[in-house]
Write a protein that holds these residues in place. Sequence first.
Motif, PDB file in Angstrom:
ATOM      1  N   LEU A 119      13.870  24.377  11.864  1.00 41.53           N
ATOM      2  CA  LEU A 119      13.787  23.691  10.573  1.00 41.53           C
ATOM      3  C   LEU A 119      12.334  23.542  10.121  1.00 41.53           C
ATOM      4  CD1 LEU A 119      16.467  20.878  11.120  1.00 41.53           C
ATOM      5  CD2 LEU A 119      16.700  22.946   9.708  1.00 41.53           C
ATOM      6  N   GLN A 120      11.452  23.309  11.083  1.00 42.20           N
ATOM      7  CA  GLN A 120      10.033  23.189  10.761  1.00 42.20           C
ATOM      8  C   GLN A 120       9.465  24.553  10.353  1.00 42.20           C
ATOM      9  OE1 GLN A 120       7.829  21.154  13.803  1.00 42.20           O
ATOM     10  NE2 GLN A 120       6.056  20.861  12.499  1.00 42.20           N
ATOM     11  N   LYS A 121       9.843  25.585  11.065  1.00 41.53           N
ATOM     12  CA  LYS A 121       9.387  26.945  10.736  1.00 41.53           C
ATOM     13  C   LYS A 121       9.858  27.343   9.337  1.00 41.53           C
ATOM     14  CE  LYS A 121       9.571  31.697  12.309  1.00 41.53           C
ATOM     15  NZ  LYS A 121      10.197  32.674  13.205  1.00 41.53           N
ATOM     16  N   ASN A 122      11.049  26.913   8.973  1.00 38.35           N
ATOM     17  CA  ASN A 122      11.606  27.225   7.650  1.00 38.35           C
ATOM     18  C   ASN A 122      11.141  26.241   6.568  1.00 38.35           C
ATOM     19  OD1 ASN A 122      13.003  29.443   8.648  1.00 38.35           O
ATOM     20  ND2 ASN A 122      14.812  28.240   9.127  1.00 38.35           N
ATOM     21  N   GLU A 123      10.229  25.355   6.959  1.00 38.42           N
ATOM     22  CA  GLU A 123       9.600  24.391   6.048  1.00 38.42           C
ATOM     23  C   GLU A 123      10.594  23.418   5.404  1.00 38.42           C
ATOM     24  OE1 GLU A 123       7.093  26.688   3.411  1.00 38.42           O
ATOM     25  OE2 GLU A 123       5.745  27.218   5.044  1.00 38.42           O
ATOM     26  N   LEU A 124      11.651  23.086   6.155  1.00 35.16           N
ATOM     27  CA  LEU A 124      12.615  22.095   5.690  1.00 35.16           C
ATOM     28  C   LEU A 124      12.235  20.700   6.176  1.00 35.16           C
ATOM     29  CD1 LEU A 124      15.949  24.068   6.177  1.00 35.16           C
ATOM     30  CD2 LEU A 124      14.486  23.920   4.152  1.00 35.16           C
ATOM     31  N   ILE A 125      11.436  20.658   7.249  1.00 30.95           N
ATOM     32  CA  ILE A 125      10.892  19.407   7.764  1.00 30.95           C
ATOM     33  C   ILE A 125       9.433  19.631   8.147  1.00 30.95           C
ATOM     34  CG2 ILE A 125      13.100  18.532   8.644  1.00 30.95           C
ATOM     35  CD1 ILE A 125      12.196  19.357  11.470  1.00 30.95           C
ATOM     36  N   THR A 126       8.701  18.543   8.266  1.00 35.92           N
ATOM     37  CA  THR A 126       7.345  18.600   8.800  1.00 35.92           C
ATOM     38  C   THR A 126       7.284  17.694  10.018  1.00 35.92           C
ATOM     39  OG1 THR A 126       6.585  16.798   7.370  1.00 35.92           O
ATOM     40  CG2 THR A 126       6.251  19.044   6.563  1.00 35.92           C
ATOM     41  N   GLY A 127       6.371  18.005  10.905  1.00 39.25           N
ATOM     42  CA  GLY A 127       6.187  17.198  12.099  1.00 39.25           C
ATOM     43  C   GLY A 127       4.770  16.664  12.162  1.00 39.25           C
ATOM     44  N   GLU A 128       4.650  15.416  12.605  1.00 39.57           N
ATOM     45  CA  GLU A 128       3.341  14.785  12.703  1.00 39.57           C
ATOM     46  C   GLU A 128       3.253  14.037  14.026  1.00 39.57           C
ATOM     47  OE1 GLU A 128       0.828  11.193  10.540  1.00 39.57           O
ATOM     48  OE2 GLU A 128       2.766  11.776   9.736  1.00 39.57           O
ATOM     49  N   LYS A 188       9.824  14.577   9.265  1.00 42.07           N
ATOM     50  CA  LYS A 188      10.064  14.089   7.908  1.00 42.07           C
ATOM     51  C   LYS A 188      10.602  15.248   7.068  1.00 42.07           C
ATOM     52  CE  LYS A 188       6.815  13.186   4.454  1.00 42.07           C
ATOM     53  NZ  LYS A 188       5.567  12.595   3.999  1.00 42.07           N
ATOM     54  N   LEU A 189      11.504  14.946   6.152  1.00 42.82           N
ATOM     55  CA  LEU A 189      12.092  15.943   5.253  1.00 42.82           C
ATOM     56  C   LEU A 189      11.073  16.391   4.206  1.00 42.82           C
ATOM     57  CD1 LEU A 189      15.079  16.689   5.607  1.00 42.82           C
ATOM     58  CD2 LEU A 189      15.606  15.269   3.665  1.00 42.82           C
ATOM     59  N   THR A 190      11.052  17.673   3.914  1.00 48.59           N
ATOM     60  CA  THR A 190      10.244  18.194   2.816  1.00 48.59           C
ATOM     61  C   THR A 190      11.118  18.259   1.564  1.00 48.59           C
ATOM     62  OG1 THR A 190      10.851  20.485   3.245  1.00 48.59           O
ATOM     63  CG2 THR A 190       8.894  19.652   4.402  1.00 48.59           C
ATOM     64  N   THR A 191      10.521  18.608   0.448  1.00 48.35           N
ATOM     65  CA  THR A 191      11.296  18.790  -0.786  1.00 48.35           C
ATOM     66  C   THR A 191      12.326  19.896  -0.590  1.00 48.35           C
ATOM     67  OG1 THR A 191       9.437  18.025  -2.109  1.00 48.35           O
ATOM     68  CG2 THR A 191      11.127  19.292  -3.248  1.00 48.35           C
ATOM     69  N   ALA A 192      11.909  20.980   0.059  1.00 44.25           N
ATOM     70  CA  ALA A 192      12.849  22.082   0.330  1.00 44.25           C
ATOM     71  C   ALA A 192      13.958  21.617   1.272  1.00 44.25           C
ATOM     72  CB  ALA A 192      12.108  23.275   0.925  1.00 44.25           C
ATOM     73  N   GLY A 193      13.625  20.743   2.205  1.00 42.11           N
ATOM     74  CA  GLY A 193      14.627  20.205   3.122  1.00 42.11           C
ATOM     75  C   GLY A 193      15.650  19.345   2.408  1.00 42.11           C
ATOM     76  N   LYS A 194      15.191  18.550   1.459  1.00 41.63           N
ATOM     77  CA  LYS A 194      16.095  17.717   0.657  1.00 41.63           C
ATOM     78  C   LYS A 194      17.044  18.594  -0.155  1.00 41.63           C
ATOM     79  CE  LYS A 194      17.658  14.097  -1.605  1.00 41.63           C
ATOM     80  NZ  LYS A 194      19.062  13.912  -1.372  1.00 41.63           N
ATOM     81  N   GLU A 195      16.493  19.675  -0.751  1.00 40.71           N
ATOM     82  CA  GLU A 195      17.338  20.595  -1.522  1.00 40.71           C
ATOM     83  C   GLU A 195      18.352  21.280  -0.619  1.00 40.71           C
ATOM     84  OE1 GLU A 195      14.456  23.138  -3.404  1.00 40.71           O
ATOM     85  OE2 GLU A 195      13.768  21.538  -4.752  1.00 40.71           O
ATOM     86  N   ALA A 196      17.911  21.689   0.579  1.00 43.87           N
ATOM     87  CA  ALA A 196      18.825  22.333   1.527  1.00 43.87           C
ATOM     88  C   ALA A 196      19.922  21.366   1.945  1.00 43.87           C
ATOM     89  CB  ALA A 196      18.060  22.836   2.750  1.00 43.87           C
ATOM     90  N   LEU A 197      19.556  20.116   2.190  1.00 47.00           N
ATOM     91  CA  LEU A 197      20.553  19.108   2.573  1.00 47.00           C
ATOM     92  C   LEU A 197      21.550  18.869   1.448  1.00 47.00           C
ATOM     93  CD1 LEU A 197      21.707  17.044   4.514  1.00 47.00           C
ATOM     94  CD2 LEU A 197      19.936  15.432   3.743  1.00 47.00           C
ATOM     95  N   ASP A 198      21.085  18.823   0.221  1.00 47.58           N
ATOM     96  CA  ASP A 198      21.995  18.674  -0.921  1.00 47.58           C
ATOM     97  C   ASP A 198      22.989  19.832  -0.972  1.00 47.58           C
ATOM     98  OD1 ASP A 198      20.723  16.320  -1.651  1.00 47.58           O
ATOM     99  OD2 ASP A 198      19.549  17.241  -3.267  1.00 47.58           O
ATOM    100  N   ASP A 199      22.504  21.049  -0.737  1.00 47.00           N
ATOM    101  CA  ASP A 199      23.379  22.230  -0.713  1.00 47.00           C
ATOM    102  C   ASP A 199      24.388  22.138   0.425  1.00 47.00           C
ATOM    103  OD1 ASP A 199      22.014  23.273  -2.888  1.00 47.00           O
ATOM    104  OD2 ASP A 199      20.830  24.694  -1.699  1.00 47.00           O
ATOM    105  N   ILE A 200      23.908  21.747   1.614  1.00 48.06           N
ATOM    106  CA  ILE A 200      24.798  21.635   2.775  1.00 48.06           C
ATOM    107  C   ILE A 200      25.873  20.581   2.503  1.00 48.06           C
ATOM    108  CG2 ILE A 200      24.921  20.870   5.192  1.00 48.06           C
ATOM    109  CD1 ILE A 200      22.080  22.152   5.516  1.00 48.06           C
ATOM    110  N   ARG A 201      25.459  19.449   1.948  1.00 43.20           N
ATOM    111  CA  ARG A 201      26.431  18.387   1.634  1.00 43.20           C
ATOM    112  C   ARG A 201      27.510  18.891   0.684  1.00 43.20           C
ATOM    113  NH1 ARG A 201      22.129  13.939   1.378  1.00 43.20           N
ATOM    114  NH2 ARG A 201      22.657  12.741   3.225  1.00 43.20           N
ATOM    115  N   SER A 202      27.081  19.569  -0.352  1.00 43.13           N
ATOM    116  CA  SER A 202      28.021  20.077  -1.345  1.00 43.13           C
ATOM    117  C   SER A 202      29.017  21.040  -0.702  1.00 43.13           C
ATOM    118  CB  SER A 202      27.252  20.758  -2.472  1.00 43.13           C
ATOM    119  OG  SER A 202      28.131  21.343  -3.382  1.00 43.13           O
ATOM    120  N   GLU A 203      28.511  21.975   0.071  1.00 42.60           N
ATOM    121  CA  GLU A 203      29.386  22.949   0.736  1.00 42.60           C
ATOM    122  C   GLU A 203      30.301  22.256   1.747  1.00 42.60           C
ATOM    123  OE1 GLU A 203      29.898  26.079  -0.024  1.00 42.60           O
ATOM    124  OE2 GLU A 203      28.339  26.079  -1.549  1.00 42.60           O
TER     125      GLU A 203
END
Length: 108
Positions: A54-63, A77-92
Amino acid sequence: MTIRSQLLKGILDGCILAVIENEVVYGYELSKKLQMVGLSDVSEGTIYPVLLRLQKNELITGEMRPSDSGPNRKYYKLTTAGKEALDDIRSEWLGISDAVGKLMKEKG
């Protein structure tokens, strides 16, 4: 591999993203949160490769942050792309789970 493991493997990314959406967490804490909702068969050994992907795909960041009890911990932490991916996953997921639920209802 059990049927449960196969099903969970397909939705684990979404489950992890959903936990991280609610709060910044580190790996062990994430594992405990998944177990608390009934996903007791998800081990830390399963979670860390998913977190790396998920970090490699830039859906989350690590600190890295200091810990009060031992070595530093990596918080996710979720990135903007991660939030969009989660919205898509939820919908599906909602569409699939509703349809499968209708098919799997017991006769009676």
